[in-house]
Design a protein around this motif. Structure first.
Motif, short mmCIF file in Angstrom:
data_model
loop_
_atom_site.label_atom_id
_atom_site.label_comp_id
_atom_site.label_asym_id
_atom_site.label_seq_id
_atom_site.Cartn_x
_atom_site.Cartn_y
_atom_site.Cartn_z
N MET A 1 4.01 26.75 44.92
CA MET A 1 3.73 25.54 44.20
C MET A 1 5.03 25.01 43.59
N GLU A 2 5.29 23.75 43.80
CA GLU A 2 6.49 23.10 43.28
C GLU A 2 6.27 22.67 41.84
N TYR A 3 7.24 22.96 40.99
CA TYR A 3 7.17 22.53 39.60
C TYR A 3 8.13 21.38 39.41
N LEU A 4 7.60 20.27 38.94
CA LEU A 4 8.42 19.08 38.78
C LEU A 4 8.91 18.95 37.35
N VAL A 5 10.08 18.37 37.22
CA VAL A 5 10.63 18.03 35.92
C VAL A 5 10.69 16.51 35.88
N LEU A 6 9.92 15.92 34.99
CA LEU A 6 9.88 14.46 34.89
C LEU A 6 11.18 13.92 34.31
N THR A 7 11.56 12.72 34.73
CA THR A 7 12.67 12.01 34.12
C THR A 7 12.08 10.80 33.42
N LEU A 8 12.32 10.71 32.12
CA LEU A 8 11.76 9.65 31.30
C LEU A 8 12.82 8.61 30.98
N ASP B 1 20.21 20.71 34.18
CA ASP B 1 19.02 20.29 34.92
C ASP B 1 18.67 21.31 36.00
N ASP B 2 19.69 21.82 36.69
CA ASP B 2 19.45 22.83 37.72
C ASP B 2 18.78 24.07 37.10
N MET B 3 19.26 24.46 35.91
CA MET B 3 18.69 25.60 35.20
C MET B 3 17.24 25.28 34.78
N LEU B 4 17.00 24.05 34.33
CA LEU B 4 15.65 23.65 33.92
C LEU B 4 14.69 23.68 35.11
N TYR B 5 15.13 23.12 36.26
CA TYR B 5 14.29 23.13 37.46
C TYR B 5 13.94 24.56 37.88
N LYS B 6 14.94 25.43 37.86
CA LYS B 6 14.72 26.81 38.30
C LYS B 6 13.87 27.60 37.30
N SER B 7 13.84 27.16 36.03
CA SER B 7 13.07 27.87 35.00
C SER B 7 11.67 27.30 34.82
N ALA B 8 11.40 26.13 35.37
CA ALA B 8 10.12 25.44 35.14
C ALA B 8 8.93 26.33 35.48
N LYS B 9 8.99 27.05 36.59
CA LYS B 9 7.88 27.91 36.99
C LYS B 9 7.72 29.08 36.02
N ASP B 10 8.84 29.66 35.60
CA ASP B 10 8.80 30.84 34.71
C ASP B 10 8.19 30.52 33.35
N VAL B 11 8.38 29.29 32.87
CA VAL B 11 7.88 28.92 31.53
C VAL B 11 6.63 28.05 31.59
N SER B 12 6.10 27.82 32.78
CA SER B 12 5.01 26.85 32.95
C SER B 12 3.75 27.18 32.16
N LYS B 13 3.53 28.45 31.84
CA LYS B 13 2.33 28.81 31.08
C LYS B 13 2.43 28.40 29.61
N PHE B 14 3.67 28.27 29.10
CA PHE B 14 3.83 27.96 27.68
C PHE B 14 4.81 26.82 27.39
N ALA B 15 5.27 26.11 28.43
CA ALA B 15 6.21 25.02 28.20
C ALA B 15 6.14 23.96 29.29
N THR B 16 6.48 22.74 28.90
CA THR B 16 6.63 21.60 29.82
C THR B 16 8.06 21.10 29.64
N ILE B 17 8.70 20.78 30.75
CA ILE B 17 10.10 20.35 30.71
C ILE B 17 10.21 18.92 31.23
N ALA B 18 11.02 18.11 30.54
CA ALA B 18 11.30 16.75 30.99
C ALA B 18 12.73 16.40 30.60
N THR B 19 13.30 15.44 31.33
CA THR B 19 14.63 14.95 30.99
C THR B 19 14.51 13.50 30.53
N VAL B 20 15.41 13.10 29.64
CA VAL B 20 15.43 11.74 29.12
C VAL B 20 16.81 11.16 29.41
#
Length: 151
Positions: free
Chosen positions: A1-8, A42-61
């Motif tokens: 499953m792909e985890y996306l990081v939104l850009t706001l 951002d690369d670190m955030l993308y790679k971590s998105a799956k690991d923290v998905s149960k307790f965190a949501t990541i987005a960039t502004v």
């Protein structure tokens, strides 16, 4: 499953994600999509998105968007990347031994450091805290000389 990081890029998008992220830490990276240090984080955030998905949501502004300047000014984003944390629409602060507890300025030394910080904020928030102690050793915390305007 792909985890996306939104850009706001719009204030309404930032307002909405802060308001609608419930029982998870919201990690907002403020910066520029073209900046090398932002790209590294951002690369670190993308790679971590799956690991923290149960307790965190990541987005960039994107701080160059005129519509989000109210947040850039409010949080005094003078260095990029700057990462701000929220939990249930409350701004979470972290004491990392630097003068500014409102945001993480700069990159993380390694991906596990990012995960540890987000997890510490989540655990503190679940206990009702609004400020948590940084779990990282001082040598892995970026140091910046803060500039104060009109002083």
């Amino acid at each position: 499953m792909e985890y996306l990081v939104l850009t706001l890029t719009k204030k309404e998008e930032v307002d909405s994600i802060i308001r609608d992220t419930i029982d998870k830490v919201l990690v907002l990276r403020f910066g520029r999509p073209s900046d090398p240090s932002c790209l590294q984080l951002d690369d670190m955030l993308y790679k971590s998105a799956k690991d923290v998905s149960k307790f965190a949501t990541i987005a960039t502004v994107d701080i160059d968007s005129l519509d989000v300047q109210v947040y850039v000014n409010y949080f005094d984003i003078s260095y990029i990347p700057s990462t701000i944390f929220f939990f249930n629409a409350h701004h979470m602060k972290m004491d990392s031994g630097t003068p500014d507890h409102t945001k993480w300025v700069g990159n993380f030394c390694r991906r596990q450091d990012l995960i540890d910080v987000v997890e510490a904020i989540y655990r503190g928030a679940m206990k009702g805290k609004v400020i948590v102690t940084c779990p990282l050793p001082p040598e892995r915390i970026p140091k910046f000389q803060l500039l104060y305007k009109d002083v």
